[in-house]
Design a protein around this motif. Structure first.
Motif, short mmCIF file in Angstrom:
data_model
loop_
_atom_site.label_atom_id
_atom_site.label_comp_id
_atom_site.label_asym_id
_atom_site.label_seq_id
_atom_site.Cartn_x
_atom_site.Cartn_y
_atom_site.Cartn_z
N ASP A 86 0.82 -1.21 0.00
CA ASP A 86 0.00 0.00 0.00
C ASP A 86 0.86 1.27 0.00
N ALA A 87 2.03 1.17 0.61
CA ALA A 87 2.88 2.36 0.75
C ALA A 87 4.32 1.93 0.99
N VAL A 88 5.24 2.82 0.62
CA VAL A 88 6.66 2.59 0.90
C VAL A 88 7.25 3.86 1.49
N LEU A 89 8.05 3.69 2.54
CA LEU A 89 8.77 4.79 3.17
C LEU A 89 10.25 4.62 2.87
N LEU A 90 10.86 5.63 2.28
CA LEU A 90 12.28 5.58 1.92
C LEU A 90 13.09 6.30 3.00
N LEU A 91 13.91 5.56 3.71
CA LEU A 91 14.80 6.19 4.69
C LEU A 91 16.09 6.69 4.04
N PRO A 92 16.65 6.00 3.02
CA PRO A 92 17.82 6.56 2.35
C PRO A 92 17.44 7.82 1.57
#
Length: 358
Positions: A86-92
């Motif tokens: 449903d969603a992706v969070l990019l930490l880099p």
């Protein structure tokens, strides 16, 4: 604070940073997501070597290994597409991670807007440019995404039974099965990703030998061990041979077994590199050595750490990274380390007495 992440998002992917220390500093974000979305499935994506680091964390439902490079990236994209996140969070903050997220087909792609990658994101976070740790930057991003402040930034890792078994095989001289076992090892971590971040090998040897023998009357010397990655094999071998220590690099230490070994370590002496952050999560007494890298880029509030800075009188308006000669790590003396070790040993012993009494 209005949440960016949709309330009905139940299948969430988090792309981890590549460096070990940064991955450790990302664990408060994973904990925060799980607390605010207890029904969500949280999957982390990162380099294969990071999987043992994440093993045991109750907020991680699955780990997908990948490097987002070369022909293998095609298979990595296909796998992610098949799971319909449903969603992706990019930490880099890299352009590559944003491009990778875009081709996975995940509609909701959130991350920091920088380095010209904003058009690849569906939701862009304007990170304030300042001298702050990665942990603080990740916390700001997660707070914006969830609509709830992330205030607890302490790093958290878990040592699994598999980690303990691997450590026992790797280091039979020091059984590590019980997490309540006495801490009785001096661990040296002399490597770093840059030569100018490495305290001299001779200094590590001198400090370790002195600390090993600094024991109450009748007690045997503490065992010394040397940790490092494959690219640091020669350095670890030299220090182990000259200090009379165990070369963990030659024995094939991995991040999982390192967690268990750090849980039994009385003192870690390390440059500013990944194992410092693993030690913080496991409450290991640590002396961290900083040369021409400003300590403010990383957390400075680890409870059982003593930071030794090569130029302690550098004014706050100057950044150590910009003063390589003034902040040369060779300026840290062995005497400084021995003094820090003595005070740290006393404070940790007092902490343990208080913990046991309660």
């Amino acid at each position: 604070m209005h949440p960016i992440l949709a309330k009905d998002a139940r299948n969430i992917l988090v792309i981890l940073p590549s460096w070990v220390g940064d991955a450790c500093m990302a664990t408060p974000v994973l904990r925060h997501l799980a607390q605010h979305r207890p029904d969500a499935r949280i999957v982390v994506f990162g380099r294969a070597n990071l999987q043992p680091l994440m093993n045991g964390l109750p907020w991680v439902n699955s780990f997908h290994a990948g490097a987002m490079r070369g022909a293998k990236a095609i298979g990595e994209v296909r796998r992610i597409r098949s799971e319909r996140f449903d969603a992706v969070l990019l930490l880099p903050n890299s352009f590559r991670s944003a491009a990778f997220a875009r081709v996975t087909g995940i509609a909701h792609r959130a991350g920091t807007d920088r380095d010209g990658r904003g058009w690849l994101l569906s939701h862009r976070f304007a990170q304030e440019k300042s001298l702050q740790s990665a942990a603080a930057a990740y916390a700001s991003l997660a707070s914006w995404w969830t609509g709830s402040p992330l205030t607890d930034q302490h790093i958290e890792l878990r040592v699994t039974e598999q980690d303990r078994s691997a450590a026992e095989i790797l280091l039979p001289e020091l059984p590590v099965k019980s997490h309540e076992a006495h801490r009785d090892l001096i661990l040296l971590n002399p490597g770093a990703n840059r030569e100018d971040k490495r305290w001299p090998a001779a200094h590590f040897v001198q400090a370790a030998r002195a600390l090993s023998l600094a024991r109450p009357a009748g007690d045997p010397p503490r065992q010394i061990a040397v940790n490092g990655g494959p690219s640091e094999a020669a350095l670890c071998a030299e220090i182990a041979q000259k200090s009379g220590g165990i070369d963990l690099c030659a024995r094939g230490v991995m991040l999982g077994s390192l967690k268990a070994i750090l849980q039994r370590t009385a003192l870690l002496i390390t440059n500013d590199t990944g194992p410092r952050h693993i030690a913080a999560a496991l409450q290991t007494p640590t002396i961290s050595l900083f040369g021409p890298t400003d300590c403010r880029w990383t957390p400075t509030d680890y409870p059982h750490e003593r930071r030794i800075i090569s130029e302690p009188f550098l004014t706050e308006d100057r950044v150590a990274d910009d003063h390589a000669v003034l902040c040369a790590i060779e300026r840290i003396s062995v005497g400084d380390v021995l003094h820090a070790a003595h005070t740290l040993d006393q404070s940790f012993a007092a902490h343990e007495r208080s913990r046991i009494s309660t």
